[in-house]
Each structure stands twice: as structure tokens, then as C-alpha cells.
Design a protein around this motif. Sequence first.
Motif, short mmCIF file in Angstrom:
data_model
loop_
_atom_site.label_atom_id
_atom_site.label_comp_id
_atom_site.label_asym_id
_atom_site.label_seq_id
_atom_site.Cartn_x
_atom_site.Cartn_y
_atom_site.Cartn_z
N LEU A 474 0.83 -1.21 0.00
CA LEU A 474 0.00 0.00 0.00
C LEU A 474 0.86 1.25 0.00
CD1 LEU A 474 -3.08 0.85 0.20
CD2 LEU A 474 -2.53 1.46 2.54
N PRO A 475 0.85 2.01 -1.10
CA PRO A 475 1.64 3.25 -1.11
C PRO A 475 0.97 4.33 -0.25
CG PRO A 475 0.50 2.92 -3.21
CD PRO A 475 0.16 1.74 -2.35
N GLU A 476 1.77 5.30 0.16
CA GLU A 476 1.20 6.40 0.95
C GLU A 476 0.36 7.29 0.04
OE1 GLU A 476 1.44 7.27 4.48
OE2 GLU A 476 -0.21 8.34 3.55
N THR A 477 -0.83 7.66 0.51
CA THR A 477 -1.72 8.48 -0.32
C THR A 477 -1.96 9.85 0.30
OG1 THR A 477 -3.56 7.34 0.75
CG2 THR A 477 -2.92 6.56 -1.43
N LYS A 478 -1.32 10.11 1.42
CA LYS A 478 -1.50 11.39 2.11
C LYS A 478 -1.07 12.55 1.22
CE LYS A 478 1.67 13.41 4.89
NZ LYS A 478 2.67 13.42 5.96
N GLY A 479 -1.90 13.57 1.17
CA GLY A 479 -1.52 14.82 0.50
C GLY A 479 -1.39 14.73 -1.01
N ILE A 480 -1.90 13.66 -1.61
CA ILE A 480 -1.82 13.53 -3.07
C ILE A 480 -3.21 13.76 -3.66
CG2 ILE A 480 -1.31 11.95 -4.98
CD1 ILE A 480 0.66 10.57 -3.00
N PRO A 481 -3.30 14.71 -4.61
CA PRO A 481 -4.61 14.98 -5.20
C PRO A 481 -5.19 13.71 -5.83
CG PRO A 481 -3.00 16.60 -5.90
CD PRO A 481 -2.25 15.53 -5.17
N ILE A 482 -6.47 13.53 -5.65
CA ILE A 482 -7.13 12.30 -6.11
C ILE A 482 -6.82 11.98 -7.57
CG2 ILE A 482 -9.38 11.39 -6.75
CD1 ILE A 482 -10.51 12.21 -4.21
N GLU A 483 -6.93 13.00 -8.42
CA GLU A 483 -6.78 12.71 -9.85
C GLU A 483 -5.33 12.51 -10.26
OE1 GLU A 483 -9.46 11.86 -11.30
OE2 GLU A 483 -10.82 12.63 -9.79
N GLU A 484 -4.41 12.66 -9.35
CA GLU A 484 -3.01 12.35 -9.65
C GLU A 484 -2.56 11.07 -8.98
OE1 GLU A 484 -0.25 15.41 -9.09
OE2 GLU A 484 -1.26 16.76 -10.47
N MET A 485 -3.49 10.39 -8.40
CA MET A 485 -3.16 9.22 -7.60
C MET A 485 -2.46 8.13 -8.40
SD MET A 485 -3.39 8.75 -4.43
CE MET A 485 -4.72 9.69 -3.68
N GLY A 486 -2.70 8.11 -9.72
CA GLY A 486 -2.09 7.10 -10.57
C GLY A 486 -0.57 7.04 -10.41
N GLU A 511 9.84 9.66 -5.86
CA GLU A 511 11.11 8.94 -5.75
C GLU A 511 10.85 7.75 -4.86
OE1 GLU A 511 14.25 10.22 -2.98
OE2 GLU A 511 15.12 11.03 -4.80
N MET A 512 11.37 6.62 -5.24
CA MET A 512 11.14 5.45 -4.41
C MET A 512 11.84 5.62 -3.08
SD MET A 512 9.22 3.85 -6.26
CE MET A 512 9.02 2.36 -5.30
N SER A 513 11.11 5.34 -2.03
CA SER A 513 11.75 5.40 -0.72
C SER A 513 12.64 4.17 -0.58
CB SER A 513 10.70 5.43 0.38
OG SER A 513 9.86 4.31 0.24
N LYS A 514 13.46 4.15 0.44
CA LYS A 514 14.42 3.07 0.61
C LYS A 514 13.73 1.70 0.59
CE LYS A 514 18.60 2.40 3.19
NZ LYS A 514 18.82 1.78 4.46
N GLY A 515 14.24 0.82 -0.21
CA GLY A 515 13.63 -0.50 -0.29
C GLY A 515 12.44 -0.51 -1.23
N GLY A 516 12.12 0.63 -1.80
CA GLY A 516 11.03 0.69 -2.77
C GLY A 516 9.69 0.34 -2.18
N LEU A 517 9.46 0.69 -0.93
CA LEU A 517 8.22 0.26 -0.30
C LEU A 517 7.10 1.26 -0.43
CD1 LEU A 517 9.76 -1.31 2.88
CD2 LEU A 517 9.04 -2.43 0.77
N GLY A 518 7.41 2.43 -0.83
CA GLY A 518 6.33 3.41 -0.97
C GLY A 518 6.89 4.67 -1.59
N PRO A 519 6.04 5.44 -2.23
CA PRO A 519 6.53 6.63 -2.89
C PRO A 519 6.84 7.73 -1.89
CG PRO A 519 4.18 6.50 -3.08
CD PRO A 519 4.61 5.28 -2.34
N LYS A 520 7.80 8.57 -2.25
CA LYS A 520 8.12 9.69 -1.38
C LYS A 520 7.96 10.94 -2.21
CE LYS A 520 12.29 11.16 0.10
NZ LYS A 520 13.68 10.81 0.36
N ILE A 521 7.26 11.90 -1.71
CA ILE A 521 7.08 13.13 -2.47
C ILE A 521 8.30 14.01 -2.24
CG2 ILE A 521 5.58 15.10 -2.85
CD1 ILE A 521 3.42 13.48 -1.42
N VAL A 522 8.89 14.51 -3.33
CA VAL A 522 10.07 15.36 -3.14
C VAL A 522 9.77 16.79 -3.58
CG1 VAL A 522 11.77 13.54 -3.31
CG2 VAL A 522 10.95 14.63 -5.39
#
Length: 522
Positions: A474-486, A511-522
Motif C-alpha cells: 500500500l503506497p502512501e496516499t496522504k496529501g496527493i490529489p485524487i486525480e493524480e493518484m495514478g 522517488e522510491m523510498s528506501k527499499g522501494g516500499l512506498g513513494p516519497k514526495i520530493v
Amino acid sequence: MPAVGIAVGDNKKEYPGNLTPFVTVTCIVAAMGGLIFGYDIGISGGVTSMPSFLRKFFPSVYRKQQQDATTNQYCQYDSQTLTMFTSSLYLAALSSSIVASTITRKFGRKLSMLFGGVLFCAGAIINGAAKAVWMLILGRILLGFGIGFANQSVPLYLSEMAPYKFRGALNIGFQLSITVGILVANVLNYFFAKIHGGWGWRLSLGGAMVPALIITVGSLVLPDTPNSMIERGQHDEARTKLKRVRGVDDVDEEFNDLIAASEASKKVEHPWRNLLQRKYRPHLTMAIMIPFFQQLTGINVIMFYAPVLFNTIGFGSNASLMSAVITGIVNVVATMVSIYGVDKWGRRFLFLEGGVQMLICQAVVAACIGAKFGTDGNPGELPKWYAIVVVLFICIYVAGFAWSWGPLGWLVPSEIFPLEIRSAAQSVNVSVNMLFTFIVAQIFLTMLCHLKFGLFLFFAFFVVLMSIFVYYFLPETKGIPIEEMGQVWKAHWFWSRFVAGEDYPNGGDYEMSKGGLGPKIV
Ligand code: BGC
């Protein structure tokens, strides 16, 4: 479901509009749908632990309960008809939510809410006046139909009415009203159980009429959503309504986007078939796994059967209902923590923290019950400290659920689906939730009888599985606009193989966070 606030790239769209008294009152009234759902969840457990109710409708359970306390405590409530009483409602809700989706789309959200209120009311009257088991079950089926209609339309109504900046808070507001409903039911059960003559259960069951009448009257006076009016071709009325709801005259941008969203979703002829496309594999997986796991936390064992459970582990009938009131209060307060923290700490943190908390509590409760009851279900003397430890850890468990899988089980699915499959995917989410609510309710008493304290370890096993699932998938979805969720799927170590770049042409800086477990917003 048309989108409410769409932000694209760096040019964040900011629709003008305020949290007007009009929209606030409207949303409070609409959220009563959650109150009714919660009332039902809370009322059945308390009623089924009232001796007068059991004596009248489930005499064999009553006799087992009255027998010497040295008989097997785990099995005293194991009765298929008693279980059917609780769980019939969820099967009815599952089927009616599918019917409701058509009514909601073609005739507006209000009509579904009205159906919900009227069906509830009918069910509450039949239950309150019940003379035989068939009346109880018929009443619960009607309540279930009502819940199906209300749960299908109310969250949709709230999302469409709310100014987009407040949509997240209002979404968990629905869960908050569920927990308030459960608490009110628990408190009423506590007092009604004390009524002399043993007819208090009639008030508990008939009391569902009050929230039912509120939502019935509410649905008659509430305005329809502008989105729904546009969907049904009433463009001029929709624009006037949007101005009123937002409290500003300048609604052109939002209005045009609503029209565009409605046009786009009309082009999709087969939303169900669409859902099966490869690029929607992550969404379909989440629409099934999130509600499945939410129910496999075992929360409804506590919500439906807390008094029965406390009774089984040695509390008197009165103390059992009181303990259920305590867990009800913890549930409400912890949900507020989630409203506060969900956009600060993120969804993954809450999911994982809640998972660890629930796991520890399940292990402790299993150990306590196992130590005292062993496998033959014979408790002997129960010391007070033991009862306190069990209730304490059940409360910590409920808190863990109430700020993680409770609200997020509804929030996360509703924010990850792209517009073209949103409505169909949401139906899958609701149906899976109801189906597993039904299954857990249906098998709990039998499982308690056969698995004994191991029941808690059974749910603990699923809590481990779901936490691993969240951690890896499950990627982090906090603070991401719905229509950009893709973008979150595109950047994910696993889901990226299903989602091609051209599926989500709007670039996003991930950017992939360490271990590629979830996206990181930069
Ligand atoms: C769940 C219900 C549960 C309730 C408890 C909801 O999110 O869907 O099944 O009884 O939370 O508060």
C-alpha cells in the motif's frame, strides 16, 4: 462519481467556496446515515445478552446459560438462530446496496436516503413489537435494506456536498457518526436492561426508529447535490444550488469541471468490465483486500458481541453491558485522534501502528483467557485484577482499530480510484465489507465454542498478514490529489509492472523510498 476538487500538476486548482453554515448543517444531517448503521452494530450484542430476550426468543441458549457455571462457557451462546439474528442484516445490506447504486444514479442521492430511512423505520417497528423469531429476523432484514441504501448514498452525498478542502475530515466524520451510533446503542442497552419486567429490549430495538425518522425527514428537506442534478440534466438548477452550497457567486470553474467529469463518466459504458483491465489491478486488489482485512481484524466480535464476550469470560450481565459502554467511548475518542492525525502522520503510519497495537492486545487477551479457562471452558474463581486486565487490553485493541483500519478502511478506497471506475470500485468495496461482516458475525459464536481462546489468535494471524500487506503493497496516499493518484502506482516497486507510463500521462515527482516500499514526495 464526479470529482469535487481536481488539482493537476503544480497548478493546484482552488475552487472558491467556504464551509458555510448551510453545507455544515446539510452534512451533519446527512451523516445521520452513519448513526443508524452504528446503532444497529451496537444494539444486537447488548440485546442478545439480556436474559429476558433470550428466554423469549432463544430458550435453548437461555437454558444453557442458566446451567451450572461449571459447564463449558465457550459454547453457551452457540446457536445458529441467534447468530442469524445478528448477521441477517448484513446480507440484506449487501444486496440492497447493489440496487441502491442504480437508484442513486438515476433518481438522485436523496431518494436513496429516503428509502433508507423508511426501511429502517419499518424494521425498527417490527423488531420493537416482535412476538416471534421470524419477526425479529424480518425486522433485521428491513433494517439491513435500509443500511444498504443509506451507506451507498450518504458517503457519496457528503463527498459531493463538501468543499474539497474538507472532504477528508468529512469522510472520517461518517465513521465518527458510526462510532457515536454504536456508543448510544451501548448506553441505551445498559439502562434498558435494568427495566423491571424484562421488556427493555423492545425499547432498544424500537429505539432505532429515532435515528431512522431523523434521516427520513432529513432526506425530505436536504437539497440534492449539484453533481447529481447535473447527472440528471438539470444544469441551471445545479448552478444555482452550487452557489448556495459554496456561499459564493463565482462557481464557474467548479461547475464546468463537474460538467466535464459527468460527461467523462457517461462515456464509460461498462464500468464493471473496465475494472478488470490490467491497469486497474492495484485498484481492484485494494477494493477487495482493504474491506476484507478491515473485517478480519475481528473488530466486530467486540462491536456485536462485547457483552456476550464479557459475559463468557465471567462478568455478570450488568458488568458486561457496562464494559461495552467503555469500549464504545474508547472507539469514539480514538476516531477523533484519527481525524486529527490522518493528514499529518499519513495513512501507512496509522495502519502499521494500529496493526502492532491490535496484535499485542490480541496476544495478551488470548493468554489471559487461555490461562483462566484452559480448553475445557471452566473458569473457577475469577479474580478482579484479571477482569480489569482483559477489559483494558480490549480497550487498547479497540483504540488501535479506531485510528487505523476503522476510518482508513473507508477513506483509502474512496481516494485511490480514478473517476472512470470510482463508482463501480466503491460498490465492490462496500459489498466485500458487508459480506465479511456477515461471515464474521455468522461464525463467531461457533468459533468461540470450537477455537476457544485460540479465536483471538486466529484474528491476530490476519492482523500480521494485513500489516505485511500494507508494508509492501500500500503506497502512501496522504496529501496527493485524487486525480493524480495514478502516480503512486507507477512509482511503486510492485504495482508499476501493471501500470504503464502512458496510463498516467501527467508527470509527478516521485522517488522510491528506501527499499522501494512506498513513494516519497520530493
Ligand atoms: C466498520 C464496522 C465496524 C465499525 C466499528 C467500521 O469502519 O466497517 O464494521 O463495526 O467500524 O467502529
